[in-house]
Design a protein around this motif. Structure first.
Motif, mmCIF file in Angstrom:
data_model
loop_
_atom_site.group_PDB
_atom_site.id
_atom_site.type_symbol
_atom_site.label_atom_id
_atom_site.label_comp_id
_atom_site.label_asym_id
_atom_site.label_seq_id
_atom_site.Cartn_x
_atom_site.Cartn_y
_atom_site.Cartn_z
ATOM 1 N N ASP A 209 -13.680 -3.398 1.038
ATOM 2 C CA ASP A 209 -14.447 -2.311 1.625
ATOM 3 C C ASP A 209 -15.912 -2.724 1.769
ATOM 4 O OD1 ASP A 209 -15.581 -2.112 -0.888
ATOM 5 O OD2 ASP A 209 -14.676 -0.184 -1.375
ATOM 6 N N GLU A 210 -16.752 -1.792 2.166
ATOM 7 C CA GLU A 210 -18.162 -2.104 2.430
ATOM 8 C C GLU A 210 -18.903 -2.533 1.171
ATOM 9 O OE1 GLU A 210 -19.508 2.603 2.160
ATOM 10 O OE2 GLU A 210 -19.670 1.502 4.054
ATOM 11 N N ASN A 211 -18.327 -2.236 -0.004
ATOM 12 C CA ASN A 211 -18.951 -2.628 -1.261
ATOM 13 C C ASN A 211 -18.361 -3.924 -1.825
ATOM 14 O OD1 ASN A 211 -20.582 -0.239 -1.325
ATOM 15 N ND2 ASN A 211 -18.776 0.895 -2.044
ATOM 16 N N VAL B 270 0.835 -1.206 0.000
ATOM 17 C CA VAL B 270 0.000 0.000 0.000
ATOM 18 C C VAL B 270 0.868 1.253 0.000
ATOM 19 C CG1 VAL B 270 -1.813 -1.212 1.296
ATOM 20 C CG2 VAL B 270 -0.158 0.216 2.519
ATOM 21 N N GLU B 271 0.231 2.365 -0.257
ATOM 22 C CA GLU B 271 0.846 3.682 -0.217
ATOM 23 C C GLU B 271 1.053 4.131 1.239
ATOM 24 O OE1 GLU B 271 2.084 6.103 -2.223
ATOM 25 O OE2 GLU B 271 2.277 7.310 -0.414
ATOM 26 N N THR B 272 2.140 4.851 1.499
ATOM 27 C CA THR B 272 2.415 5.298 2.867
ATOM 28 C C THR B 272 2.775 6.780 2.968
ATOM 29 O OG1 THR B 272 4.707 4.564 2.623
ATOM 30 C CG2 THR B 272 3.158 3.030 3.678
ATOM 31 N N LYS B 273 3.703 7.247 2.155
ATOM 32 C CA LYS B 273 4.192 8.618 2.304
ATOM 33 C C LYS B 273 3.089 9.641 2.061
ATOM 34 C CE LYS B 273 8.710 8.242 3.141
ATOM 35 N NZ LYS B 273 9.333 8.716 4.390
ATOM 36 N N ALA B 274 2.439 9.557 0.913
ATOM 37 C CA ALA B 274 1.358 10.506 0.627
ATOM 38 C C ALA B 274 0.211 10.329 1.611
ATOM 39 C CB ALA B 274 0.865 10.320 -0.811
ATOM 40 N N ARG B 275 -0.076 9.065 1.971
ATOM 41 C CA ARG B 275 -1.148 8.803 2.930
ATOM 42 C C ARG B 275 -0.831 9.442 4.279
ATOM 43 N NH1 ARG B 275 -5.308 7.380 0.818
ATOM 44 N NH2 ARG B 275 -4.381 5.552 -0.161
ATOM 45 N N GLY B 276 0.410 9.319 4.715
ATOM 46 C CA GLY B 276 0.790 9.908 5.990
ATOM 47 C C GLY B 276 0.687 11.420 5.981
ATOM 48 N N GLU C 254 -15.257 -4.329 -2.620
ATOM 49 C CA GLU C 254 -14.151 -4.033 -3.522
ATOM 50 C C GLU C 254 -12.819 -4.137 -2.775
ATOM 51 O OE1 GLU C 254 -14.468 -3.339 -6.762
ATOM 52 O OE2 GLU C 254 -16.662 -3.544 -6.657
ATOM 53 N N GLN C 255 -11.801 -4.662 -3.457
ATOM 54 C CA GLN C 255 -10.474 -4.739 -2.835
ATOM 55 C C GLN C 255 -9.828 -3.365 -2.844
ATOM 56 O OE1 GLN C 255 -7.497 -8.170 -3.168
ATOM 57 N NE2 GLN C 255 -6.636 -6.680 -4.595
ATOM 58 N N VAL C 256 -9.415 -2.909 -1.650
ATOM 59 C CA VAL C 256 -8.826 -1.577 -1.504
ATOM 60 C C VAL C 256 -7.632 -1.657 -0.561
ATOM 61 C CG1 VAL C 256 -11.016 -0.381 -1.898
ATOM 62 C CG2 VAL C 256 -10.357 -1.018 0.436
ATOM 63 N N GLU C 257 -6.864 -0.586 -0.533
ATOM 64 C CA GLU C 257 -5.762 -0.497 0.409
ATOM 65 C C GLU C 257 -6.293 -0.248 1.814
ATOM 66 O OE1 GLU C 257 -2.884 2.398 -0.745
ATOM 67 O OE2 GLU C 257 -2.198 1.251 -2.486
ATOM 68 N N GLY C 258 -5.647 -0.885 2.782
ATOM 69 C CA GLY C 258 -6.044 -0.698 4.173
ATOM 70 C C GLY C 258 -4.912 -1.019 5.112
ATOM 71 N N TYR C 259 -5.231 -1.069 6.410
ATOM 72 C CA TYR C 259 -4.212 -1.268 7.432
ATOM 73 C C TYR C 259 -4.752 -2.131 8.573
ATOM 74 C CZ TYR C 259 -2.073 2.730 5.100
ATOM 75 O OH TYR C 259 -1.530 3.571 4.163
ATOM 76 N N GLN C 260 -3.907 -3.034 9.049
ATOM 77 C CA GLN C 260 -4.157 -3.662 10.337
ATOM 78 C C GLN C 260 -3.639 -2.715 11.404
ATOM 79 O OE1 GLN C 260 -1.664 -6.954 11.881
ATOM 80 N NE2 GLN C 260 -3.565 -8.133 11.947
ATOM 81 N N ALA D 6 -9.318 4.994 3.186
ATOM 82 C CA ALA D 6 -10.305 6.074 3.167
ATOM 83 C C ALA D 6 -10.885 6.331 4.549
ATOM 84 C CB ALA D 6 -11.425 5.735 2.176
ATOM 85 N N GLU D 7 -11.003 5.284 5.372
ATOM 86 C CA GLU D 7 -11.606 5.426 6.703
ATOM 87 C C GLU D 7 -10.594 5.839 7.779
ATOM 88 O OE1 GLU D 7 -14.984 1.892 6.350
ATOM 89 O OE2 GLU D 7 -12.960 1.424 7.037
ATOM 90 N N LEU D 8 -9.319 5.901 7.428
ATOM 91 C CA LEU D 8 -8.282 6.090 8.428
ATOM 92 C C LEU D 8 -8.440 7.368 9.252
ATOM 93 C CD1 LEU D 8 -5.834 4.616 9.503
ATOM 94 C CD2 LEU D 8 -4.445 5.725 7.746
ATOM 95 N N PRO D 9 -8.664 8.537 8.647
ATOM 96 C CA PRO D 9 -8.854 9.736 9.477
ATOM 97 C C PRO D 9 -10.039 9.618 10.425
ATOM 98 C CG PRO D 9 -8.427 10.345 7.194
ATOM 99 C CD PRO D 9 -8.657 8.874 7.205
#
Length: 566
Positions: A495-497, A443-449, A499-505, A530-533
């Protein structure tokens, strides 16, 4: 009547005799390579690949590189192939290395102790702009990493770095990696002991030395005389931590066997006090134990932490003293005191021993660029003595600033979006390289952070408790997720739909220094990017509502219900 002869006993089935392979420990006679990595290291020392890079590969191009050099020995000079653009995280574990490899490299510049001059920093920035498309990330081991490096340009980059006393030697590979040290060694008012002389002597002895260029795996070092415990000593293979012995005075407490990745272990004390003059000898003893007794059969068990776990600290100390220090007994000594503050990153304005000041400031998740680094060098020269240091939290420090120049420096940094007065979220968020360049990432990290910092500053502008949020693109924990207040391990999820998406444990409540321990995993707790914040805002508000007077976030998570943490 003649006696009936006895019937001979049936022969026992023959046992198949097989030679015991052991764990590949050289010290017990197991020298036969037991995997491909050990074979290519036996075939040729990784240090030797530099000659081929300079004389063959840089002239003939990427396609001329031998595969064992490309994915093996080139790491001994700080070079990894980077991830080919456009490959999503779902393919990370299924593609062959040659399918993941781009024809560009990550190049790691080792900065032992985080110590830089402004001349060195300016050269790092110029190389970034000329050869690395502007990239120059500050790592959580005080290094700088470039991307988009062409093999054709590597010799010239080495020439420029070495002209100012920098190197990429053993910045990667099964070697002694960068030796992290207190970024305020020799200047902090509260320092127990300046470890710089020991660090420099260790470098002189082991860097570019074939005696230590074939270890079972990487070997991480930390040394600091700061009472803030500012080098994450608990998660290094060997650490020397400043303490005061009641009879012998300032010296170092010796720790071994720390490390994270997918099987994290905290380092253990050997109970030994080491005077500064003896630190290099003891260091060579510890790294030699790893070389000789370390497990080489399986890469997953080839770190020193596994040997220490099997032996225990008593046996490790005995072998160190008897076999590697010539029978010299180490002095028993005290453990380091708990640090007096939770932030150990040296951010802000602090008085030095000489009455001048140092100023620590926070880039976003370690991401800077070459042009910014040259501007930092300009600011440091205009306001300080020409010294800039990096920290183990992906931050930077300008040293030797006169009091009447402090405000001007802080304003200059703010103009570069490098604040010396960061929010909790800017100050406490780290991220690894992530899927943008790393072949292991999912997954993406720098931009996400960076986006997460902005969102949390907007939603929780008054939150000022010390808090660390560490984002990692895969399970390997380069961003130290297990020891963060909020550790986020990248993975793919639905995700809730559907669909395979990026996420975090999510890991909650990890810590170093203050009651060191690994974060708690709440059963089934995974959060999409998307739900992280929303998730972090919700948990921090619950912490604020439920915390006891003076309670830290990590402490609260140990008693909070799973509902409160979900």
């Amino acid at each position: 009547m003649a006696a009936t002869p006895e019937k001979p006993a049936a022969a026992a089935p023959r046992r198949k005799v097989s030679r015991h392979r052991g764990e590949g420990q050289w010290a017990v006679g197991h020298h036969t390579p037991l995997n491909g990595n050990e074979q290519f290291k036996k075939d040729d020392d990784g240090l030797n690949v530099r000659t081929r890079i300079e004389t063959i590969y840089s002239k003939r191009g990427f396609d001329s590189i031998d595969p064992n050099d490309l994915r093996g020995r080139m790491r001994w000079w700080g070079l990894y192939t980077q991830r080919r653009p456009g490959i999503d995280g779902g393919k990370t574990a299924v593609l062959e290395p040659e399918e993941l490899d781009d024809e560009y490299f990550m190049l790691r510049v080792r900065i032992d102790g985080g110590r830089l001059t402004t001349r060195q920093l300016r050269v790092i920035g110029e190389i970034s702009q000329e050869f690395a498309r502007g990239t120059a990330d500050i790592t959580d081991r005080q290094n700088v990493q470039y991307h988009w490096i062409r093999i054709e340009d590597v010799p010239e980059i080495w020439n420029r770095l070495e002209a100012v006393g920098l190197s990429t030697v053993t910045a990667c590979g099964d070697t002694p990696r960068v030796m992290i040290g207190s970024p305020v060694a020799g200047i902090a008012e509260d320092e127990i002991i300046d470890a710089t002389p020991a660090l420099e002597e260790i470098k002189r002895r082991v860097l570019n030395n074939p005696a230590y260029s074939n270890l079972p795996r990487k070997f991480k070092t930390a040394i600091s005389g700061s009472p803030l415990l500012d080098v994450v000593h608990e998660i290094n293979d060997v650490s020397f931590v400043g303490v005061v012995h009641p009879e012998h005075g300032p010296g170092f407490d010796l720790w071994v066997g720390g490390g994270l990745s997918t099987n994290p272990k905290l380092g253990v004390r050997l109970g030994a006090w080491v005077p500064i003059d003896d630190v290099p000898d003891v260091y060579e003893g510890v790294i030699s134990i790893f070389r000789d007794y370390g497990y080489r059969r399986l890469r997953t068990r080839a770190r020193l932490k596994f040997l220490v776990a099997d032996w225990g600290p008593e046996k490790f100390r005995q072998v160190l003293e008897d076999e590697y220090l010539g029978g010299r007994k180490l002095i028993d000594g005290p453990a380091p005191a708990q640090p007096s503050q939770q932030w150990r990153d040296h951010i802000g304005v602090h008085r030095q021993q000489d009455g001048r000041f140092y100023v620590g400031f926070a880039p976003r998740v370690g991401r800077v660029d070459g042009a910014t680094l040259t501007k930092i060098a300009d600011l440091a020269e205009a306001h300080g003595s020409g010294r800039v240091h990096t920290t183990v939290e992906q931050k930077m420090i300008v040293l030797d600033v006169e009091q009447d120049r402090v405000d001007s420096l802080v304003e200059g940094l703010e103009a570069l979006d490098l604040t010396a007065r960061p929010s909790t979220f800017r100050r406490g968020t780290m991220a690894c390289t992530g899927i943008e360049f790393c072949k292991l990432a999912i997954v993406e990290t720098k931009a996400r952070g960076s986006q997460l910092i902005d969102e949390l500053e907007r939603r929780l502008p008054e939150f000022d408790e010390p808090l660390t949020i560490n984002l990692n693109g895969c399970p390997n924990a380069c961003a130290r997720i297990q020891v963060a207040d909020i550790g986020l391990k990248g993975q793919l999820m639905l995700d809730e739909n559907g669909e395979q998406v990026e996420g975090y444990q999510v890991h909650l409540g990890g810590a170093l220094g203050l009651e060191a321990g690994f974060g708690r995993k709440v059963r089934g707790l995974k959060v999409t990017s998307a739900e992280l914040p929303d998730y972090i805002e919700r948990v921090l508000k619950r912490f604020q509502a439920e915390r006891e007077d003076g309670e830290r976030f990590a402490t609260w998570t140990t008693r909070a219900s799973e509902e409160a943490l979900s």
